[in-house]
Design an enzyme around this catalytic site. Structure first.
Site, PDB file in Angstrom:
ATOM      1  N   GLY A  30      58.913   3.934  44.424  1.00 51.45           N
ATOM      2  CA  GLY A  30      60.192   4.618  44.465  1.00 51.45           C
ATOM      3  C   GLY A  30      60.725   5.053  43.111  1.00 51.45           C
ATOM      4  CG  ASP A  82      54.692  17.931  50.668  1.00 46.96           C
ATOM      5  OD1 ASP A  82      53.573  18.429  50.849  1.00 46.96           O
ATOM      6  OD2 ASP A  82      54.943  17.149  49.734  1.00 46.96           O
TER       7      ASP A  82
END
Length: 574
Positions: free
Chosen positions: A231, A365
């Protein structure tokens, strides 16, 4: 590292100006591919009231979320706004974000816990940023983004509240942080669920001009879409994104913007070159803004799992918010939407090519439905002209080389059409297919317009394509710098060209002049310039300098800024 004693600001001067700017950057170029059947060398006032309705989620000590009910106040979106000349906000006390515009229409994942999982039947998951454990330092801010977009006085960036906001430690009143669910084709292969694995949309801000901007933190911690990731983003990649998104804006390329960059001393481990050499780097967060972060993969994931009602809901929302020319009550609205995306994608890639920009990871994406440049990763600007230039060291098959970007645009638009097909009737499918088939002409037309302008050509003459192709051929053979070749053509006089007397300061042209065919090209070029109606050499040069930049973010410049930043010298980032 000592706290910054002076406010760090990135304030780009025009990349087209003659003013001093360090570093000097140059743009390379691409070509059109054979699959498009185009010659190789040618494809070449703050808000007056500021609280939001509803609920606020706050992270607990362990990162878990709890819901707090707040007093209902009129939302930012429902308020009148101060006049454009109103003063900028001098603090964050009366400055708010809101997520309600999204979550009032688009379903949110009912699971509130933040763990990696397969998510279905929603567009967003609620996910809170994970604050850094170590002290956070502000590296740089964009004065223009703060003042022109976010209505914040530059002095606000010196406050602790601002540092907490842009590092993910503080959630602004009225905001519910969201992670977006999407899928995508990566390197031509369906990758299934992807999503915001290290990004948090912290809310929408409506500024004094009535513009809505979505604010997103990148590198702010894990989400349900993090897969095997941590992350985090590292300082190296964050510096590159901060610099390039702002540089692209000043080059006139549609792009997301970067508001701020912060760095921590938290350890993040990365294999930068994918060779098994894992090294310790520092975690960083970029606050980036865009009108929307929806991308082709946002629709693909819904079609893939048969969530067609949700697909219609999301499409109608996107059309209402971002495609005002499309009538939401029109039965053919999805075809009209597709037509605009096809046209604007062709425009965007032609603009990339005109400044020699290679995105590096043109997966579906990473392709915006609003046709803006998003998700800066291993991008690069060509230096020596090379249609096979690849900025991504992990792209072994050279799929995303600069000369193939137009074809990749076609591939991605085809995947968008496949995502739309289940909600189109037979006639609409036929229309959409015809629209897609027109993409090569749209792209080539815009590409050609841009390069004629780069050469200062007015009107339409037979042989213009050959003239452009001829120059690119010389540039490729001599490995001339793309950006400076066109810039120096903008500055040199016709008489200097005619005499083949290339002064030393025009070093890129001097390199090309060594080619035996250079005199022939000059002769053709000067003859073509004579056909420009009501034009003068001064006007030609003035016109060309507005489209041929003097500076681009060359890789050596970005790398220099990164290396200094890693030694706590942020002078080249600011």
């Amino acid at each position: 590292m000592p706290p910054c004693a002076r406010l760090p600001v990135t304030n780009f001067s025009s990349a087209y100006s003659d003013g001093k700017m360090t570093p000097r950057i140059g743009f390379p170029f691409c070509c059109l591919s054979r699959r498009l059947q185009i010659p190789r060398l040618l494809l070449v006032c703050v808000t007056c009231h500021a609280t939001a309705i509803g609920a606020l989620w706050q992270p607990g000590l362990e990162g878990n979320a709890r819901l707090l009910q707040l007093l209902s106040n009129r939302s930012n979106q429902e308020q009148g706004y101060c006049e454009a000349e109103a003063r900028l906000a001098s603090s964050l006390d009366f400055w708010t974000l809101s997520s309600e515009n999204l979550i009032a229409v688009l379903p949110v994942d009912p699971v509130k816990e933040n763990y990696v999982r397969k998510v279905k039947n929603c567009v967003f998951s609620i996910a809170f940023p994970t604050p850094f454990k170590s002290r956070v330092h502000l590296v740089a801010v964009s004065k223009e983004v703060l003042e022109d977009i976010l209505d914040l006085d530059l002095s606000v960036s010196e406050t602790d509240d601002f540092i907490q906001l842009v590092s993910g430690k503080k959630i602004v009143f009225g905001s519910i942080p969201l992670a977006h669910r999407y899928g995508g084709h990566q390197f031509g292969i369906w990758a299934d669920q992807l999503g915001d694995g290290r990004a948090h949309l912290i809310g929408i801000y409506m500024n004094r001009l009535g513009e809505k901007w979505e604010l997103q933190l990148k590198g702010s911690g894990k989400t349900p879409y993090s897969r095997n990731g941590d992350g985090r983003a590292v300082l190296r990649s964050s510096v590159r994104e901060f610099l390039c998104s702002e540089a692209m804006y000043y080059l006139g390329i549609p792009t997301s913007r970067a508001a701020s960059l912060v760095v921590s001393d938290d350890e993040v481990w990365r294999d930068q070159f994918y060779n098994g050499n894992i090294v310790k780097e520092r975690g960083a967060v970029v606050l980036r803004v865009a009108k929307s972060w929806f991308r082709i993969g946002s629709l693909e994931i819904l079609t893939h799992y048969g969530e067609l009602d949700l697909l219609r809901t999301l499409l109608d929302f996107i059309i209402q918010e971002h495609f005002p020319s499309v009538d939401i009550k029109e039965p053919n609205r999805y075809v009209e939407f597709f037509s605009i995306v096809v046209s604007e994608t062709a425009q965007l890639i032609a603009l990339w090519m005109s400044v020699g920009f290679a995105h590096g990871v043109c997966n579906t994406d990473n392709f915006s439905l609003l046709s803006i440049t998003i998700d800066y990763g291993p991008f690069g600007f060509m230096e020596a002209y090379n249609p096979d230039f690849v900025p991504n060291t992990s792209d072994d098959e050279r799929r995303y080389k600069i000369g193939n970007q137009a074809n990749i645009g076609m591939f991605n638009l085809n995947k968008l059409l496949q995502a739309l097909n289940p909600i189109l009737d037979p006639r609409q499918k036929q229309l959409a297919t015809q629209i897609l088939e027109g993409y090569p002409v749209l792209y080539y037309t815009r590409f050609r317009e841009l390069f004629k302008a780069k050469l200062g050509l007015l009107g339409e003459r037979k042989g213009d394509d050959d003239l452009i192709a001829f120059l690119l051929h010389l540039m490729e053979n001599t490995e001339a710098d793309f950006t400076m070749t066109f810039r120096q053509l903008s500055e040199i006089t016709q008489s200097q060209l005619q005499e083949l007397n290339i002064p030393q300061q025009f070093w890129a042209l001097k390199m090309i002049s060594k080619h035996e065919l250079f005199p022939a090209w000059v002769s053709q070029y000067l003859l073509r310039l004579k056909s420009n109606m009501n034009d003068s050499d001064i006007e030609r040069r003035k016109r060309m300098m507005t489209i041929n930049p003097r500076y681009v973010l060359k890789n050596w410049m970005a790398e220099s800024a990164v290396q200094k930043a890693e030694r706590n010298d942020f002078s080249e980032v600011r």
